[in-house]
Design an enzyme around this catalytic site. Structure first.
Site, PDB file in Angstrom:
ATOM      1  N   ASP A 133      13.326  22.498 -31.767  1.00  0.00           N
ATOM      2  CA  ASP A 133      14.080  21.332 -32.222  1.00  0.00           C
ATOM      3  C   ASP A 133      15.579  21.569 -32.338  1.00  0.00           C
ATOM      4  O   ASP A 133      16.316  20.637 -32.613  1.00  0.00           O
ATOM      5  CB  ASP A 133      13.566  20.879 -33.593  1.00  0.00           C
ATOM      6  CG  ASP A 133      13.975  21.842 -34.697  1.00  0.00           C
ATOM      7  OD1 ASP A 133      13.898  23.062 -34.460  1.00  0.00           O
ATOM      8  OD2 ASP A 133      14.395  21.376 -35.770  1.00  0.00           O
ATOM      9  N   CYS A 158       0.851  -1.192   0.000  1.00  0.00           N
ATOM     10  CA  CYS A 158       0.000   0.000   0.000  1.00  0.00           C
ATOM     11  C   CYS A 158       0.885   1.241   0.000  1.00  0.00           C
ATOM     12  O   CYS A 158       2.122   1.148   0.056  1.00  0.00           O
ATOM     13  CB  CYS A 158      -0.926   0.013   1.222  1.00  0.00           C
ATOM     14  SG  CYS A 158      -0.052   0.101   2.805  1.00  0.00           S
ATOM     15  N   ASP A 169       9.098  27.474 -32.173  1.00  0.00           N
ATOM     16  CA  ASP A 169      10.190  27.859 -33.058  1.00  0.00           C
ATOM     17  C   ASP A 169       9.661  27.712 -34.495  1.00  0.00           C
ATOM     18  O   ASP A 169       8.627  27.075 -34.735  1.00  0.00           O
ATOM     19  CB  ASP A 169      11.389  26.946 -32.819  1.00  0.00           C
ATOM     20  CG  ASP A 169      12.508  27.188 -33.807  1.00  0.00           C
ATOM     21  OD1 ASP A 169      12.871  28.363 -34.001  1.00  0.00           O
ATOM     22  OD2 ASP A 169      12.989  26.206 -34.406  1.00  0.00           O
ATOM     23  N   CYS A 184       3.443   1.572   2.658  1.00  0.00           N
ATOM     24  CA  CYS A 184       4.721   0.896   2.412  1.00  0.00           C
ATOM     25  C   CYS A 184       5.666   1.802   1.627  1.00  0.00           C
ATOM     26  O   CYS A 184       6.877   1.806   1.865  1.00  0.00           O
ATOM     27  CB  CYS A 184       4.500  -0.405   1.663  1.00  0.00           C
ATOM     28  SG  CYS A 184       3.518  -1.618   2.544  1.00  0.00           S
ATOM     29  N   ASP A 193      17.214  26.320 -29.362  1.00  0.00           N
ATOM     30  CA  ASP A 193      15.949  26.245 -28.629  1.00  0.00           C
ATOM     31  C   ASP A 193      16.123  25.663 -27.229  1.00  0.00           C
ATOM     32  O   ASP A 193      15.209  25.775 -26.402  1.00  0.00           O
ATOM     33  CB  ASP A 193      14.940  25.373 -29.391  1.00  0.00           C
ATOM     34  CG  ASP A 193      14.570  25.974 -30.737  1.00  0.00           C
ATOM     35  OD1 ASP A 193      14.418  27.202 -30.800  1.00  0.00           O
ATOM     36  OD2 ASP A 193      14.446  25.214 -31.714  1.00  0.00           O
TER      37      ASP A 193
END
Length: 780
Positions: free
Chosen positions: A660, A35, A460, A38, A664
């Site tokens: 990309d 649970c 971008d 734990c 960036d």
């Protein structure tokens, strides 16, 4: 080819801010967790170890990621410490650079045994009570000796581990679900033994209660475990993609006649590997012989096979469908795309969402609170309950002590910290696995939670809104040199640069002999400079070259403006302080860009264009895709400043950045959520929080839809778990007894507790069908 930077499968080593002390990261498979209590206990135990700096534990995957100082403690010592405290732990080992779980087969066997034992217990208990439901009375099965023996065996065999684990939890200060079950079952068993031995007390024997309780509990855990395994199926399928063997052939041996099979982890970069039709590709590589169709669907989400021919890149784990091929290994082991995808998915499933941290903190003390309520229930109904509600107690047909005992046992059993602990990690597990299947890598549950609150999405331009496949359209020397020489100068300086502009120049100059330019330096978002025969060569935008002292004459501006008005990007080339000329390249818009922007606006998300290109080109692209606000000629630092300004202006806003390139990366890091396409540079992909493996801009919408659906499931699960306990515990304690004379038996309480966890897991699993079949929804 998609390339993510390498990280070892089971350990990481990082320097601190001073670069002196080192910390490592260790992945452990942790058993014995039942649970959320734990989870809190394991993290608390790890936090007590000298040398452990941080830890994150996941209940669903049964994995702990531990950061520690190697000079202070060893991985084996960490695993042994947890094992000694009731959480048997093993260091996760790797295969071919991929970390593999060590308990999968064992857990399946345990699930099957648990199911068999649960069904036998429930069947035998039901046979002893057929007469209660109008059935025949079977003498042996109805005798008290049978019920005593069945209860004793149930506690001694399937219940043995529950009692031991519950006692260990109590002993080490982390009472858990097993502690509550052991207390409840043990109390019911001992009370029944006393009533049987001394019948003069007038107590009722209810040996059937511990049997039914354990049977229902084991059945519930079995069903829950099966549901959890279903939730982990996507990661299991990814792990299964890694072949164990590779067929090594000699370099230049395109027929592969001398092939020999070796373990895949022994393949080295540069070696040639043959892959036959129907086999999985063992390493990332470049095709050097043959052609084929490759199924990459489990890696990229692309449903159609992809044609591969010589010089094309292939990915480890993809299925070779049609032809025998030979590949030259470029990335092996932990460096392969498959290994990095698996690591990202596992990391995402281990990291906690903010909502989960709060739930784990509550669950850490949950068991103690339930034990206190059970003790209060026992005391109240055994002492003063009859005085307050004498008729109600009489109507139950039980003595005050027996009623108090049954109610307190029901309180112990009905409470369910499991549901609270499973609410968030199960939904995150399913959500991130679904994303991986669709080619969307989300690097954490916290990212899912933030992404669905996006209010502004910045893009971008080159390679993001556009395809990034720039083609050279115009060459314009401003001095007396051939156009080919101008292109040669530009392409020579751009050698080794991955920016789409550079790739466009190099592609156009592939038939030219490039110059050996030295000391090449890149200024992200501005340009590139290098040295050739003592001359400094510069290739970049107009403003940057002028800042470098390059002379500019106004008569050139007319031609430049005409090119820009046509939507072309203009690159300038200079030698020392003299401009040599400029070149124009043109890109094409991604076909899905307009629809993506339109859908974002429909959802109430404001799109924004941030580009280093000229304002004329930026305006043309923005108008074409439907973006109202744009900023041009932006350096990487300017993009960061813009995002910071938006975050300061409205602290409640959530800014996502889609990019990309290397330029960036700072903006991706500054944004609340960074999103990168798979064709991006390694720096951008490592910085991003979400990686779109198919390099499809429309997958931004899928990521948003998935994040919203996942967070909705988390909220539903938490609401159910909290609501269940708020109603079930008072019900079990007799809060409704005065009004309805309802006594919740321990067996019914156990069934309610088990069903609560199952509901949470099944609700999370429903996300799989909801996301795969439902269209993108409105923001509200």
């Amino acid at each position: 080819m998609v390339q993510l930077s390498p990280t070892p499968a089971s350990t990481l080593t990082d320097n601190d801010d001073n670069g002196q002390n080192q910390t490592s990261s260790l992945t452990l498979d942790v058993g014995g967790m039942k649970c959320a209590g734990c989870v809190a206990a394991v993290e608390r135990q790890l936090g007590q170890l000298a040398g452990v700096t941080d830890s994150c534990v996941n209940l669903v995957t049964a994995v702990a990621v531990v950061r520690y100082a190697p000079e202070k403690i060893t991985p084996q010592a960490i695993a042994e410490h947890l094992s000694q405290r009731g959480f048997p732990s093993q260091i996760r080992q790797g295969h071919g650079g991929i970390a593999l779980p060590t308990t999968e087969n064992g857990s399946k066997e345990n699930v099957n045994w648990g199911l068999a034992i649960a069904l036998v217990l429930l069947l035998l208990s039901a046979l002893g009570h057929l007469s209660h439901f109008g059935g025949p009375m079977i003498p042996f099965f109805h005798h008290p000796v049978f019920h005593w023996g069945l209860a004793t065996l149930a506690i001694a065999i399937p219940g043995r581990e529950i009692f031991f684990d519950g006692w260990r939890g109590l002993r080490f200060g982390h009472a858990n679900m097993n502690t509550l079950v052991a207390l409840g079952t043990g109390s019911a068993y001992l009370t029944s033994c006393i009533a049987w031995i001394w019948p003069g007390l007038g107590w009722e024997c209810f040996f059937d209660e511990p049997v039914m309780l354990l049977g229902v509990l084991l059945l519930g855990r079995t069903l829950e475990s099966k549901a959890r395994q279903k939730a982990k199926s996507a990661l299991t399928e990814l792990l299964a993609l890694q072949p164990s063997l590779a067929r090594l052939v000699g370099r230049g041996d395109t027929k592969g006649e001398t092939g020999i099979e070796i373990p895949v982890e022994q393949v080295r970069v540069g070696e040639w590997v043959q892959v036959l039709p129907g086999e999985k590709i063992p390493v990332d590589g470049i095709l050097v012989a043959g052609k084929t169709l490759v199924d990459e669907s489990l890696l990229t989400g692309e449903s159609l096979p992809v044609e591969k021919k010589i010089d094309d890149a292939v990915i480890a784990g993809a299925w070779n469908q049609s032809g025998a091929i030979t590949i030259a290994a470029t990335h092996i082991g932990a460096d392969t795309t498959l290994a990095r995808i698996i690591q990202l998915v596992e990391t995402a499933q281990t990291q906690k969402a903010p909502m989960q941290r709060l739930a784990d903190q509550v669950a850490g003390w949950f068991a103690y609170g339930v034990m206190a309520i059970a003790l209060g229930t026992l005391t109240f109904w055994a002492t003063v309950g009859q005085s307050f509600f004498p008729q109600m107690v009489t109507d139950t047909g039980l003595s005050p002590l027996l009623l108090a005992l049954k109610l307190s046992v029901s309180v112990l059993v009905v409470a369910c910290p499991c549901a609270l602990g499973l609410a968030t990690p199960t939904a995150i597990l399913v959500g991130t696995s679904l994303g991986a299947e669709q080619g969307i890598l989300i690097k954490g549950g916290n990212i899912l939670e933030i992404l669905q609150r996006t209010t502004v999405m910045a893009f971008d331009k080159t390679g993001t809104l556009t395809q990034g496949n720039l083609q050279l359209t115009d060459t314009f020397p401003v001095i007396d040199i051939p156009a080919a020489q101008l292109l040669t100068l530009a392409a020579s300086v751009e050698q080794g640069t991955r920016h789409p502009l550079a790739q466009g120049l190099i592609s156009s100059a592939q038939d030219l002999e490039l110059l050996p330019v030295e000391n090449i330096e890149t200024e992200a978002g501005q340009g590139v400079q290098g040295w050739y025969q003592g001359d400094r060569l510069l290739v970049g935008n107009q403003q940057w070259l002028m800042e470098k002292g390059v002379m500019w004459h106004s008569q050139w501006q007319t031609e430049v403006d005409q090119l820009r008005n046509q939507g072309k990007t203009v690159i300038f080339v200079a030698r020392n302080q003299q401009l040599q000329g400029f070149l124009a390249l043109q890109d094409t818009l991604r076909p899905e860009a307009k629809a993506t922007i339109a859908q974002l606006k429909h959802w109430g998300i404001t799109p924004l264009l941030l580009t280093g290109d000229h304002p004329t080109i930026a305006e043309a692209i923005a108008m074409e895709v439907g973006i109202a606000e744009f900023q041009a000629q932006m350096t990487p630092q300017a993009k960061v400043a813009k995002i910071k300004a938006m975050q300061r202006l409205d602290p409640a806003s959530v800014v996502a950045m889609v990019g990309d390139g290397i330029n960036d990366a700072p903006a991706l890091a500054q944004a609340n959520v960074g999103i990168s396409l798979s064709g991006a540079t390694a720096v951008a992909m490592e910085t991003a929080d979400v990686v779109l493996m198919r390099s499809q801009l429309s997958d931004v919408l899928k990521a948003l839809t998935l994040s919203r659906a996942t967070v909705a499931k988390i909220k539903q699960n938490l609401l159910w778990a909290l609501g269940y306990n708020l109603v079930a515990v008072p019900l079990a304690a007799g809060a409704f007894l005065p009004s309805f004379a309802i006594v919740l038996t321990p067996a019914i309480a156990a069934a309610m507790m088990a069903s609560s966890s199952i509901v949470v897991v099944l609700n999370a699993l429903s996300l799989r069908y909801q996301f795969s079949s439902a269209p993108e929804r409105n923001r509200d």
